[in-house]
Design a protein around this motif. Structure first.
Motif, PDB file in Angstrom:
ATOM      1  N   ALA A  85       0.827  -1.205   0.000  1.00  0.00           N
ATOM      2  CA  ALA A  85       0.000   0.000   0.000  1.00  0.00           C
ATOM      3  C   ALA A  85       0.864   1.258   0.000  1.00  0.00           C
ATOM      4  N   LEU A  86       1.922   1.236   0.781  1.00  0.00           N
ATOM      5  CA  LEU A  86       2.819   2.392   0.832  1.00  0.00           C
ATOM      6  C   LEU A  86       3.396   2.686  -0.548  1.00  0.00           C
ATOM      7  N   ALA A  87       3.861   1.639  -1.227  1.00  0.00           N
ATOM      8  CA  ALA A  87       4.438   1.844  -2.557  1.00  0.00           C
ATOM      9  C   ALA A  87       3.377   2.356  -3.518  1.00  0.00           C
ATOM     10  N   THR A  88       2.181   1.792  -3.436  1.00  0.00           N
ATOM     11  CA  THR A  88       1.091   2.194  -4.322  1.00  0.00           C
ATOM     12  C   THR A  88       0.707   3.654  -4.137  1.00  0.00           C
ATOM     13  N   LEU A  89       0.766   4.117  -2.892  1.00  0.00           N
ATOM     14  CA  LEU A  89       0.321   5.472  -2.595  1.00  0.00           C
ATOM     15  C   LEU A  89       1.426   6.509  -2.760  1.00  0.00           C
ATOM     16  N   GLY A  90       2.570   6.073  -3.242  1.00  0.00           N
ATOM     17  CA  GLY A  90       3.624   7.036  -3.537  1.00  0.00           C
ATOM     18  C   GLY A  90       4.790   7.017  -2.577  1.00  0.00           C
ATOM     19  N   PHE A  91       4.673   6.230  -1.507  1.00  0.00           N
ATOM     20  CA  PHE A  91       5.761   6.191  -0.527  1.00  0.00           C
ATOM     21  C   PHE A  91       6.730   5.076  -0.895  1.00  0.00           C
ATOM     22  N   ASN A  93       9.856   5.041  -1.535  1.00  0.00           N
ATOM     23  CA  ASN A  93      11.165   4.989  -0.883  1.00  0.00           C
ATOM     24  C   ASN A  93      11.089   4.405   0.531  1.00  0.00           C
ATOM     25  N   TYR A  94       9.877   4.178   1.020  1.00  0.00           N
ATOM     26  CA  TYR A  94       9.742   3.526   2.329  1.00  0.00           C
ATOM     27  C   TYR A  94       9.820   2.016   2.181  1.00  0.00           C
ATOM     28  N   GLU A  95       9.469   1.548   0.986  1.00  0.00           N
ATOM     29  CA  GLU A  95       9.219   0.120   0.825  1.00  0.00           C
ATOM     30  C   GLU A  95      10.435  -0.747   1.165  1.00  0.00           C
ATOM     31  N   ALA A  96      11.593  -0.418   0.591  1.00  0.00           N
ATOM     32  CA  ALA A  96      12.775  -1.253   0.796  1.00  0.00           C
ATOM     33  C   ALA A  96      13.207  -1.328   2.266  1.00  0.00           C
ATOM     34  N   PRO A  97      13.394  -0.198   2.939  1.00  0.00           N
ATOM     35  CA  PRO A  97      13.777  -0.292   4.349  1.00  0.00           C
ATOM     36  C   PRO A  97      12.747  -1.040   5.196  1.00  0.00           C
ATOM     37  N   LEU A  98      11.480  -0.858   4.886  1.00  0.00           N
ATOM     38  CA  LEU A  98      10.446  -1.530   5.669  1.00  0.00           C
ATOM     39  C   LEU A  98      10.457  -3.029   5.418  1.00  0.00           C
ATOM     40  N   LYS A  99      10.703  -3.402   4.189  1.00  0.00           N
ATOM     41  CA  LYS A  99      10.745  -4.828   3.878  1.00  0.00           C
ATOM     42  C   LYS A  99      11.906  -5.487   4.615  1.00  0.00           C
ATOM     43  N   ARG A 100      13.024  -4.778   4.692  1.00  0.00           N
ATOM     44  CA  ARG A 100      14.184  -5.314   5.430  1.00  0.00           C
ATOM     45  C   ARG A 100      13.806  -5.473   6.900  1.00  0.00           C
ATOM     46  N   TYR A 101      13.146  -4.454   7.430  1.00  0.00           N
ATOM     47  CA  TYR A 101      12.727  -4.437   8.829  1.00  0.00           C
ATOM     48  C   TYR A 101      11.783  -5.603   9.100  1.00  0.00           C
TER      49      TYR A 101
ATOM     50  N   VAL B  47       5.401  -2.845  11.403  1.00  0.00           N
ATOM     51  CA  VAL B  47       5.765  -2.198  10.134  1.00  0.00           C
ATOM     52  C   VAL B  47       5.341  -0.733  10.174  1.00  0.00           C
ATOM     53  N   PHE B  48       4.143  -0.482  10.686  1.00  0.00           N
ATOM     54  CA  PHE B  48       3.646   0.884  10.741  1.00  0.00           C
ATOM     55  C   PHE B  48       4.462   1.759  11.677  1.00  0.00           C
ATOM     56  N   SER B  49       4.921   1.181  12.779  1.00  0.00           N
ATOM     57  CA  SER B  49       5.683   2.022  13.713  1.00  0.00           C
ATOM     58  C   SER B  49       6.903   2.580  12.998  1.00  0.00           C
ATOM     59  N   LYS B  50       7.521   1.763  12.159  1.00  0.00           N
ATOM     60  CA  LYS B  50       8.664   2.235  11.391  1.00  0.00           C
ATOM     61  C   LYS B  50       8.231   3.217  10.312  1.00  0.00           C
ATOM     62  N   ALA B  51       7.145   2.863   9.619  1.00  0.00           N
ATOM     63  CA  ALA B  51       6.655   3.730   8.548  1.00  0.00           C
ATOM     64  C   ALA B  51       6.266   5.106   9.086  1.00  0.00           C
ATOM     65  N   CYS B  52       5.648   5.118  10.268  1.00  0.00           N
ATOM     66  CA  CYS B  52       5.245   6.396  10.874  1.00  0.00           C
ATOM     67  C   CYS B  52       6.466   7.230  11.248  1.00  0.00           C
ATOM     68  N   GLU B  53       7.487   6.566  11.758  1.00  0.00           N
ATOM     69  CA  GLU B  53       8.730   7.289  12.051  1.00  0.00           C
ATOM     70  C   GLU B  53       9.246   7.961  10.793  1.00  0.00           C
ATOM     71  N   MET B  54       9.257   7.215   9.702  1.00  0.00           N
ATOM     72  CA  MET B  54       9.773   7.749   8.441  1.00  0.00           C
ATOM     73  C   MET B  54       8.885   8.884   7.938  1.00  0.00           C
ATOM     74  N   PHE B  55       7.589   8.708   8.104  1.00  0.00           N
ATOM     75  CA  PHE B  55       6.653   9.725   7.663  1.00  0.00           C
ATOM     76  C   PHE B  55       6.832  11.014   8.471  1.00  0.00           C
ATOM     77  N   ILE B  56       6.876  10.869   9.789  1.00  0.00           N
ATOM     78  CA  ILE B  56       7.070  12.036  10.649  1.00  0.00           C
ATOM     79  C   ILE B  56       8.390  12.720  10.288  1.00  0.00           C
ATOM     80  N   GLY B  57       9.415  11.899  10.057  1.00  0.00           N
ATOM     81  CA  GLY B  57      10.720  12.439   9.688  1.00  0.00           C
ATOM     82  C   GLY B  57      10.653  13.263   8.415  1.00  0.00           C
ATOM     83  N   GLU B  58       9.993  12.715   7.414  1.00  0.00           N
ATOM     84  CA  GLU B  58       9.940  13.408   6.125  1.00  0.00           C
ATOM     85  C   GLU B  58       9.145  14.700   6.224  1.00  0.00           C
TER      86      GLU B  58
END
Lengths: 146, 105
Positions: A85-91, A93-101, B47-58
């Motif tokens: 969903a993140l990739a689809t919505l334009g984010f 550059n989040y996808e790769a780090p999150l997938k690693r995580y 996953v969201f906790s990390k994504a939110c961190e990145m979002f807040i950061g950006e």
């Protein structure tokens, strides 16, 4: 200490929805502080606005992920769905780090589950999600599976 | 074999470890997103906790750039609104920030 509600001290107070729909201002503020220079200040209103934005972000991405699940007739929104969903919505550059995580988390989870089963035969993950049933792949209840 | 300490740090629901955001709260917010979101895997809030961190950061980074352009040292909510308006990616926030700005005037 009330974060957003004047006079509220009990998070269980049914009438106060604010604390349920926003992430804590202290946590949000801490993350913001990591970005700006040490001598910079962040207004309380800016933190509050950021709280609202994050909740909106979560809802926005979750909706997209949930729609995908519905289309594919799956009941559970997974970490992969969130990444998609993140990739689809334009984010993207989040996808790769999150997938690693996520990958790291799954590795650790697999080990822990295996250890738990050996020790107690109990599915530890049931402690994490109070009210959800588990999709089959997480049901590691020890029933002589070894 | 990994040590229990670092592992439980990753899993503990928002108490300790690398998570800066409480997982239970994230899960609540996910459930309220509508569309009948019923079942959420245990890993989704993580996953969201990390994504939110990145979002807040950006968003914070972009807001701070507006603050600097104004030669100020205090990041205020109008800076956040400006950053949202200047970034296509944050279009989903437009209503939110314009409501916000409206409230104070």
């Amino acid at each position: 200490m009330a974060e957003n509600i004047i006079g509220a001290s009990n998070e269980d107070d049914v009438g106060i929805k604010e604390q349920d729909r926003l992430l804590p201002i202290a946590n949000v503020g801490r993350i913001m502080k990591q970005i700006v220079p040490p001598n910079a200040k962040i207004s309380k209103e800016a933190k509050e606005t950021m709280q609202e934005c994050v909740s909106e972000f979560i809802g926005f991405v979750t909706s997209e992920a949930s729609q995908k699940c519905r289309k594919e007739r799956r009941k559970t929104v997974t970490g992969d769905d969130i990444c998609w969903a993140l990739a689809t919505l334009g984010f993207d550059n989040y996808e790769a780090p999150l997938k690693r995580y996520l990958h790291k988390f799954r590795e650790l989870e697999g080990e822990k589950a295996a250890n738990q089963m050996k020790a107690t035969g109990h599915d530890y993950k049931q402690e994490e999600e109070e009210d959800e049933q588990y999709p089959l792949k997480f049901s590691l209840i020890g029933r002589n599976q070894q | 074999m990994r040590q229990a300490g670092s592992y439980s740090g990753i899993l503990m629901s928002g108490k300790t470890g690398p998570h800066l955001l409480p997982l239970a709260r994230i899960k609540k917010i996910m459930k309220k997103s509508g569309d009948g979101v019923k079942m959420i895997s245990g890993e989704s809030p993580i996953v969201f906790s990390k994504a939110c961190e990145m979002f807040i950061g950006e968003l914070t980074q972009r807001s701070w750039m507006v603050t600097m352009q104004g030669k100020r040292r205090t990041l205020n909510k109008e800076d956040v609104a400006s950053a949202v308006m200047a970034t296509d990616l944050f279009d989903f926030l437009l209503n939110l920030v314009s409501e916000d700005t409206f409230k104070s005037s």
